[in-house]
Design a protein around this motif. Structure first.
Motif, PDB file in Angstrom:
ATOM      1  N   TYR A 111     -12.735  -0.532   2.137  1.00  7.95           N
ATOM      2  CA  TYR A 111     -12.976   0.587   3.300  1.00  7.95           C
ATOM      3  C   TYR A 111     -13.099  -0.170   4.654  1.00  7.95           C
ATOM      4  O   TYR A 111     -13.768  -1.257   4.808  1.00  7.95           O
ATOM      5  N   ARG A 112     -12.365   0.149   5.513  1.00  5.29           N
ATOM      6  CA  ARG A 112     -12.488  -0.717   6.911  1.00  5.29           C
ATOM      7  C   ARG A 112     -12.649   0.245   8.142  1.00  5.29           C
ATOM      8  O   ARG A 112     -12.266   1.350   8.261  1.00  5.29           O
ATOM      9  N   SER A 134     -10.045   2.655  14.056  1.00  2.00           N
ATOM     10  CA  SER A 134      -9.162   2.797  13.123  1.00  2.00           C
ATOM     11  C   SER A 134     -10.184   2.734  11.835  1.00  2.00           C
ATOM     12  O   SER A 134     -10.846   1.725  11.667  1.00  2.00           O
ATOM     13  N   LYS A 135     -10.313   3.517  10.969  1.00  2.00           N
ATOM     14  CA  LYS A 135     -10.846   3.558   9.870  1.00  2.00           C
ATOM     15  C   LYS A 135     -10.272   4.238   8.637  1.00  2.00           C
ATOM     16  O   LYS A 135      -9.488   5.166   8.667  1.00  2.00           O
ATOM     17  N   GLY A 136     -10.596   3.819   7.479  1.00  2.00           N
ATOM     18  CA  GLY A 136     -10.191   4.474   6.391  1.00  2.00           C
ATOM     19  C   GLY A 136     -10.331   3.522   5.044  1.00  2.00           C
ATOM     20  O   GLY A 136     -10.529   2.376   5.317  1.00  2.00           O
ATOM     21  N   GLY A 137     -10.226   4.089   3.804  1.00  2.00           N
ATOM     22  CA  GLY A 137     -10.473   3.261   2.496  1.00  2.00           C
ATOM     23  C   GLY A 137      -9.368   3.470   1.656  1.00  2.00           C
ATOM     24  O   GLY A 137      -8.780   4.864   1.579  1.00  2.00           O
ATOM     25  N   ALA A 138      -9.064   2.617   0.928  1.00  2.00           N
ATOM     26  CA  ALA A 138      -8.105   2.775  -0.258  1.00  2.00           C
ATOM     27  C   ALA A 138      -8.312   1.632  -1.453  1.00  2.00           C
ATOM     28  O   ALA A 138      -8.992   0.778  -0.941  1.00  2.00           O
ATOM     29  N   LEU A 139      -7.224   2.001  -2.230  1.00  2.00           N
ATOM     30  CA  LEU A 139      -7.237   0.915  -3.359  1.00  2.00           C
ATOM     31  C   LEU A 139      -6.889  -0.753  -2.722  1.00  2.00           C
ATOM     32  O   LEU A 139      -5.920  -0.709  -1.617  1.00  2.00           O
ATOM     33  N   THR A 168      -0.988  -4.094  -4.535  1.00  2.00           N
ATOM     34  CA  THR A 168      -1.363  -2.654  -4.553  1.00  2.00           C
ATOM     35  C   THR A 168      -2.050  -1.939  -3.633  1.00  2.00           C
ATOM     36  O   THR A 168      -2.117  -0.773  -3.328  1.00  2.00           O
ATOM     37  N   GLY A 169      -2.429  -2.806  -2.771  1.00  2.00           N
ATOM     38  CA  GLY A 169      -3.216  -2.291  -1.575  1.00  2.00           C
ATOM     39  C   GLY A 169      -2.358  -1.840  -0.586  1.00  2.00           C
ATOM     40  O   GLY A 169      -1.021  -1.919  -0.437  1.00  2.00           O
ATOM     41  N   GLU A 170      -2.646  -0.971   0.377  1.00  2.00           N
ATOM     42  CA  GLU A 170      -1.808  -0.489   1.705  1.00  2.00           C
ATOM     43  C   GLU A 170      -1.220  -1.650   2.433  1.00  2.00           C
ATOM     44  O   GLU A 170      -2.247  -2.441   3.070  1.00  2.00           O
ATOM     45  N   SER A 171      -0.292  -2.082   2.619  1.00  2.00           N
ATOM     46  CA  SER A 171       0.549  -2.778   3.451  1.00  2.00           C
ATOM     47  C   SER A 171       0.341  -2.518   4.905  1.00  2.00           C
ATOM     48  O   SER A 171       0.348  -1.443   5.068  1.00  2.00           O
ATOM     49  N   PRO A 172       0.149  -3.726   5.751  1.00  2.00           N
ATOM     50  CA  PRO A 172      -0.013  -3.391   7.011  1.00  2.00           C
ATOM     51  C   PRO A 172       1.424  -3.005   7.511  1.00  2.00           C
ATOM     52  O   PRO A 172       1.563  -2.381   8.777  1.00  2.00           O
ATOM     53  N   ASP A 185      -4.322   4.409  10.028  1.00  2.00           N
ATOM     54  CA  ASP A 185      -5.306   3.898   8.851  1.00  2.00           C
ATOM     55  C   ASP A 185      -5.121   2.509   8.537  1.00  2.00           C
ATOM     56  O   ASP A 185      -3.939   1.991   8.278  1.00  2.00           O
ATOM     57  N   PRO A 186      -6.221   1.651   8.540  1.00  2.00           N
ATOM     58  CA  PRO A 186      -5.979   0.399   8.517  1.00  2.00           C
ATOM     59  C   PRO A 186      -5.528  -0.133   7.202  1.00  2.00           C
ATOM     60  O   PRO A 186      -5.822   0.428   5.994  1.00  2.00           O
ATOM     61  N   PRO A 187      -4.908  -1.056   6.823  1.00  2.00           N
ATOM     62  CA  PRO A 187      -4.416  -1.641   5.711  1.00  2.00           C
ATOM     63  C   PRO A 187      -5.685  -2.106   4.963  1.00  2.00           C
ATOM     64  O   PRO A 187      -6.451  -2.648   5.263  1.00  2.00           O
ATOM     65  N   THR A 188      -5.435  -2.146   3.459  1.00  2.00           N
ATOM     66  CA  THR A 188      -6.324  -2.485   2.768  1.00  2.00           C
ATOM     67  C   THR A 188      -5.919  -3.547   1.758  1.00  2.00           C
ATOM     68  O   THR A 188      -6.630  -4.001   1.043  1.00  2.00           O
ATOM     69  N   GLY A 189      -4.576  -3.955   1.872  1.00  2.00           N
ATOM     70  CA  GLY A 189      -3.973  -5.201   1.276  1.00  2.00           C
ATOM     71  C   GLY A 189      -3.022  -5.998   2.034  1.00  2.00           C
ATOM     72  O   GLY A 189      -2.903  -5.601   3.413  1.00  2.00           O
TER      73      GLY A 189
END
Length: 327
Positions: A111-112, A134-139, A168-172, A185-189
């Motif tokens: 989560y960022r 910008s905020k959000g969370g994911a795998l 598997t994380g969300e790419s920028p 949505d900030p990237p998580t990977g």
């Protein structure tokens, strides 16, 4: 701590009885250096839930225009202050396949919360700072690893490993930008696979245990699905840049339940590339770490790790807790 007692801990994978303190000291140092120490014993299964928080701030000045003479600028000066807070929860599972081989799988959730403050000045006039979030969370990026202990009975002890990180994380490059060039949505990977071989050294010397690790990370690169360098190509090839890392530290057993460790981490991230052309700059990430490990039972312990950034590129602070449990 007697050296002979520590040797017993290192022979834990040979099913020789040990105290929780013996393995605890090495694991405390390993957590400080973001690596692994002693391997999981043969036929033993271990899970490790963990949570971490990191905070990073940066100031950037971008000049959009050109200089006619050294003291006169035509264009727009944009000042940007970025605060990035990242919360990560993860679950790692490890299994001792043999006396010398350990397997690991780690699944993170990220989560960022990013905050950007911008001030734009044009000529003599200037605007008040504007704040964007910008905020959000994911795998996050799932990781798998295999480790091999080369020697079991004589110090120093050497452990080699290979870690593979997925995408598997969300790419920028998959996340959309808004009208202010901020991620909706900030990237998580990282958006790419990577392979990271490493070598770890453990050397007991009464009353301390010395620890060192080194490795290299290859990013395999991928297609961005967009034009990154404004050359008209709709699907640029990117590579985030390989990196080299090095860490060293030492640990002490305070008593039969508590251990303490200190360490220094360094990572050099080489220039990324777009379509094979190098861009950006080399990053130097250095941090000072301290860790504590408290044995709760013979099969579980609570680990605390605190890192403070020493260079501009490194995160300002990172705090993590983990609870390894052996079955």
């Amino acid at each position: 701590m007697k050296k002979g007692i520590f040797f017993t801990g290192l022979l834990f994978s040979l099913a020789i009885p040990v105290h929780a303190q013996d393995k605890q000291v090495v694991d405390s140092i390993a957590n400080t250096l973001e690596t692994r120490g002693l391997l999981t014993p043969k036929g033993t299964f271990e899970i490790e839930p963990a949570v971490s928080y990191s905070q990073n701030t940066s100031n950037r000045i971008s000049i959009l225009g050109f200089t006619q003479v050294p003291a006169f600028l035509v264009g727009i000066i944009e000042l940007e202050d970025a605060d990035q807070a990242t919360f990560t929860t993860s679950l790692a599972a490890r299994y001792g396949l043999t006396e010398r081989i350990e397997l690991e799988l780690r699944v993170p959730w990220v989560y960022r919360y990013d905050t950007f403050r911008k001030r734009v000045g044009n000529g003599q006039a200037s605007e008040a700072p504007r704040t964007f979030t910008s905020k959000g969370g994911a795998l996050g990026d799932i990781e798998g690893a295999i480790r091999y202990q080369f020697n079991l009975e004589s110090a120093p002890f050497w452990i080699g490993g290979v870690r593979i990180k997925s995408d598997t994380g969300e790419s920028p490059f998959d996340n959309e930008l808004d009208e202010n060039d901020i991620f909706r949505d900030p990237p998580t990977g990282s958006g790419t696979w990577s392979i990271e071989p490493s070598m770890t050294l453990i050397y007991p010397t009464d009353p301390a245990v010395l620890f060192g690790t080194a490795g290299y990370s290859w990013n395999l690169g991928d297609d961005a699905g967009r034009d990154l360098d404004d050359d008209g190509e709709a699907n640029d090839k990117f590579n985030l840049g390989n990196s080299f890392f090095l860490g060293m530290g030492m640990g002490f057993a305070v008593n039969n339940r508590l251990s303490f460790s200190l360490g220094v981490n360094h990572r050099t991230v080489f220039k990324p590339s777009i379509n094979g052309r190098k861009v950006g700059e080399v990053l130097q990430l250095d941090s000072l770490s301290t860790g504590f490990s408290l044995a709760l039972t013979e099969k579980s312990s609570l680990n605390l790790n605190l890192q403070a950034g020493l260079t501009e590129d490194a995160p300002d602070v990172e705090v993590s807790f983990s609870l390894p449990i052996t079955f």
